[in-house]
Design an enzyme around this catalytic site. Structure first.
Site, PDB file in Angstrom:
ATOM      1  N   HIS A  34      57.954  72.361  39.460  1.00  0.00           N
ATOM      2  CA  HIS A  34      59.182  71.775  38.905  1.00  0.00           C
ATOM      3  C   HIS A  34      60.353  72.176  39.796  1.00  0.00           C
ATOM      4  O   HIS A  34      60.634  73.362  39.936  1.00  0.00           O
ATOM      5  CB  HIS A  34      59.418  72.259  37.469  1.00  0.00           C
ATOM      6  CG  HIS A  34      60.580  71.606  36.797  1.00  0.00           C
ATOM      7  ND1 HIS A  34      61.167  72.092  35.657  1.00  0.00           N
ATOM      8  CD2 HIS A  34      61.284  70.481  37.113  1.00  0.00           C
ATOM      9  CE1 HIS A  34      62.171  71.314  35.287  1.00  0.00           C
ATOM     10  NE2 HIS A  34      62.264  70.330  36.166  1.00  0.00           N
ATOM     11  N   HIS A  35      61.006  71.196  40.390  1.00  0.00           N
ATOM     12  CA  HIS A  35      62.194  71.419  41.195  1.00  0.00           C
ATOM     13  C   HIS A  35      63.403  70.865  40.450  1.00  0.00           C
ATOM     14  O   HIS A  35      63.706  69.677  40.555  1.00  0.00           O
ATOM     15  CB  HIS A  35      62.080  70.732  42.559  1.00  0.00           C
ATOM     16  CG  HIS A  35      61.100  71.372  43.475  1.00  0.00           C
ATOM     17  ND1 HIS A  35      60.641  70.765  44.635  1.00  0.00           N
ATOM     18  CD2 HIS A  35      60.490  72.578  43.431  1.00  0.00           C
ATOM     19  CE1 HIS A  35      59.795  71.568  45.251  1.00  0.00           C
ATOM     20  NE2 HIS A  35      59.685  72.672  44.541  1.00  0.00           N
ATOM     21  N   GLU A  36      64.067  71.701  39.670  1.00  0.00           N
ATOM     22  CA  GLU A  36      65.314  71.276  39.018  1.00  0.00           C
ATOM     23  C   GLU A  36      66.460  71.581  39.972  1.00  0.00           C
ATOM     24  O   GLU A  36      66.792  72.733  40.213  1.00  0.00           O
ATOM     25  CB  GLU A  36      65.519  71.988  37.678  1.00  0.00           C
ATOM     26  CG  GLU A  36      66.823  71.608  36.992  1.00  0.00           C
ATOM     27  CD  GLU A  36      67.039  70.105  36.936  1.00  0.00           C
ATOM     28  OE1 GLU A  36      67.984  69.617  37.606  1.00  0.00           O
ATOM     29  OE2 GLU A  36      66.263  69.402  36.259  1.00  0.00           O
ATOM     30  N   HIS A 104      62.822  62.876  37.727  1.00  0.00           N
ATOM     31  CA  HIS A 104      63.600  62.676  36.510  1.00  0.00           C
ATOM     32  C   HIS A 104      65.081  62.540  36.858  1.00  0.00           C
ATOM     33  O   HIS A 104      65.572  63.167  37.798  1.00  0.00           O
ATOM     34  CB  HIS A 104      63.381  63.826  35.531  1.00  0.00           C
ATOM     35  CG  HIS A 104      62.157  63.658  34.704  1.00  0.00           C
ATOM     36  ND1 HIS A 104      62.128  63.878  33.345  1.00  0.00           N
ATOM     37  CD2 HIS A 104      60.913  63.248  35.032  1.00  0.00           C
ATOM     38  CE1 HIS A 104      60.926  63.630  32.872  1.00  0.00           C
ATOM     39  NE2 HIS A 104      60.158  63.257  33.894  1.00  0.00           N
ATOM     40  N   GLU A 105      65.762  61.726  36.055  1.00  0.00           N
ATOM     41  CA  GLU A 105      67.187  61.418  36.244  1.00  0.00           C
ATOM     42  C   GLU A 105      67.460  60.646  37.530  1.00  0.00           C
ATOM     43  O   GLU A 105      68.603  60.312  37.820  1.00  0.00           O
ATOM     44  CB  GLU A 105      68.072  62.681  36.231  1.00  0.00           C
ATOM     45  CG  GLU A 105      68.164  63.381  34.904  1.00  0.00           C
ATOM     46  CD  GLU A 105      67.083  64.417  34.716  1.00  0.00           C
ATOM     47  OE1 GLU A 105      66.653  64.628  33.561  1.00  0.00           O
ATOM     48  OE2 GLU A 105      66.648  65.027  35.716  1.00  0.00           O
ATOM     49  N   GLU A 123      61.425  59.043  35.496  1.00  0.00           N
ATOM     50  CA  GLU A 123      61.991  58.930  34.146  1.00  0.00           C
ATOM     51  C   GLU A 123      62.968  57.757  34.201  1.00  0.00           C
ATOM     52  O   GLU A 123      62.626  56.645  33.854  1.00  0.00           O
ATOM     53  CB  GLU A 123      62.692  60.231  33.749  1.00  0.00           C
ATOM     54  CG  GLU A 123      63.214  60.210  32.327  1.00  0.00           C
ATOM     55  CD  GLU A 123      64.027  61.451  32.024  1.00  0.00           C
ATOM     56  OE1 GLU A 123      63.944  61.922  30.888  1.00  0.00           O
ATOM     57  OE2 GLU A 123      64.759  61.925  32.905  1.00  0.00           O
ATOM     58  N   GLU A 129      63.260  62.910  25.027  1.00  0.00           N
ATOM     59  CA  GLU A 129      64.079  64.087  24.736  1.00  0.00           C
ATOM     60  C   GLU A 129      65.282  63.706  23.880  1.00  0.00           C
ATOM     61  O   GLU A 129      65.903  64.565  23.256  1.00  0.00           O
ATOM     62  CB  GLU A 129      64.535  64.745  26.036  1.00  0.00           C
ATOM     63  CG  GLU A 129      65.419  63.879  26.901  1.00  0.00           C
ATOM     64  CD  GLU A 129      65.618  64.476  28.281  1.00  0.00           C
ATOM     65  OE1 GLU A 129      66.133  65.596  28.366  1.00  0.00           O
ATOM     66  OE2 GLU A 129      65.225  63.822  29.264  1.00  0.00           O
TER      67      GLU A 129
END
Length: 322
Positions: A34-36, A104-105, A123, A129
């Site tokens: 996971h790369h946030e 995502h985003e 996403e 969510e």
């Protein structure tokens, strides 16, 4: 709102990346990175090569990237030219490293996964969510967002009242039933799926969870049986690796009794169908966690009348009888 948050290679002190990966691989399981980025795009660009190399070293072959918040540097936006180029560069670099990307985003996809099939999903729309979304939303996305490529909608919610993290335990009520959530594995296509709820919530409904264990993630054939955007959609898909079929249907805020025709099945073959449907007293607003599970023999001439509650749906696994 900070330029530097993570370097994407340094784990927290209590996370033993080598030991965890060795253990996972010993069980035949691959972990996902996971790369946030916290939307600090320049910072991610600076560290991306090293981050992907680390993934290769430990056997991670998929990354979920995230861009929560306002894009940094200020003045750029999720859909700005610089940012769109960044998303593309991330997918290209990942392809060179044999890494799949689930962004995502990120910007809404427009068929890019046909050129870069390692872009396994995005996403890029209102996902689950957002607990208070309208049930109608799930009947529209297949005709809008999903035209551009697979969507990580995070299906499989079994506990609809979300109280765990709410002040005072009041929480929010998700407007869906458990059969509706099972159907999303068919109506929201993605070759990367997940079980989005907590393990304890599944333990209370292991008979329904069996469908999540059974349902494939990719298909050799898809048949859109019936739909009215904004009202309902019913999809049948054939497993890519077997002769089994799966059907999913979801409805909007209206109760619907749907007659399913099994004429998509091959002629002359017999199947065992397991039907996960809303209970007669089920309701996506007031009584969401009740359902029925029935098993029957079907063929291409069979028909079934299936009840869908408000915010409800149904899911069917159809396996050939040997």
């Amino acid at each position: 709102e900070k330029d530097y948050v993570f370097d994407f290679v340094t784990p927290y002190p209590d996370f033993d990346i080598a030991a965890l990966n060795d253990y996972a691989h010993s069980k035949g399981i691959k972990l996902m990175m996971h790369h946030e980025t916290s939307s600090s795009v320049d910072n991610y660009d600076r560290h991306m090569d090293a981050a992907y190399n680390l993934m290769n070293h430990y056997g991670y072959d998929a990354v979920k990237s995230g861009y929560v918040g306002n894009i940094i540097p200020k003045g750029e936006h999720h859909y700005s030219q610089k940012q769109v180029k960044h998303y593309l560069d991330a997918v290209k670099k990942a392809a060179d490293k044999h890494i799949m990307v689930n962004a995502h985003e990120a910007v809404r996809p427009t068929g890019l996964c046909r050129t870069y099939p390692n872009l396994i999903g995005n996403e890029s729309a209102m996902g689950q969510e957002f607990a208070d979304m309208s049930p109608q939303h799930c009947t529209i996305l297949p005709f809008t967002r999903l035209k551009g490529g697979p969507m990580d909608f995070t299906p499989g919610i079994f506990r609809m009242k979300i109280t765990d993290f709410a002040p005072g335990g009041q929480g929010r009520q998700k407007r869906a039933t458990i059969p509706n959530q099972l159907a999303l594995y068919l109506t929201m296509y993605s070759p990367l799926q997940m079980a989005a709820d907590m393990p304890g919530h599944y333990q209370k409904h292991m008979d329904a969870f069996q469908f999540i264990k059974d349902v494939p993630v990719d298909w050799s054939k898809s048949v859109y049986l019936d739909a009215e955007p904004g009202e309902f959609i019913v999809v049948a898909r054939k497993d890519k690796g077997s002769d089994a079929w799966y059907v999913g249907g979801v409805t909007d805020e209206n109760v619907r009794d749907y007659t399913l025709d099994y004429n998509f099945l091959p002629l002359g073959k017999t199947y065992e169908a397991t039907i996960y449907a809303d209970a007669p007293d089920g309701d996506g607003f007031d009584n969401p966690e009740v359902y029925t599970i029935t098993t029957k023999t079907v063929d291409s001439t069979s028909k079934d009348k299936i009840h869908m509650a408000r915010g409800g749906g149904f899911a069917i696994s159809i396996k050939p009888v040997e």
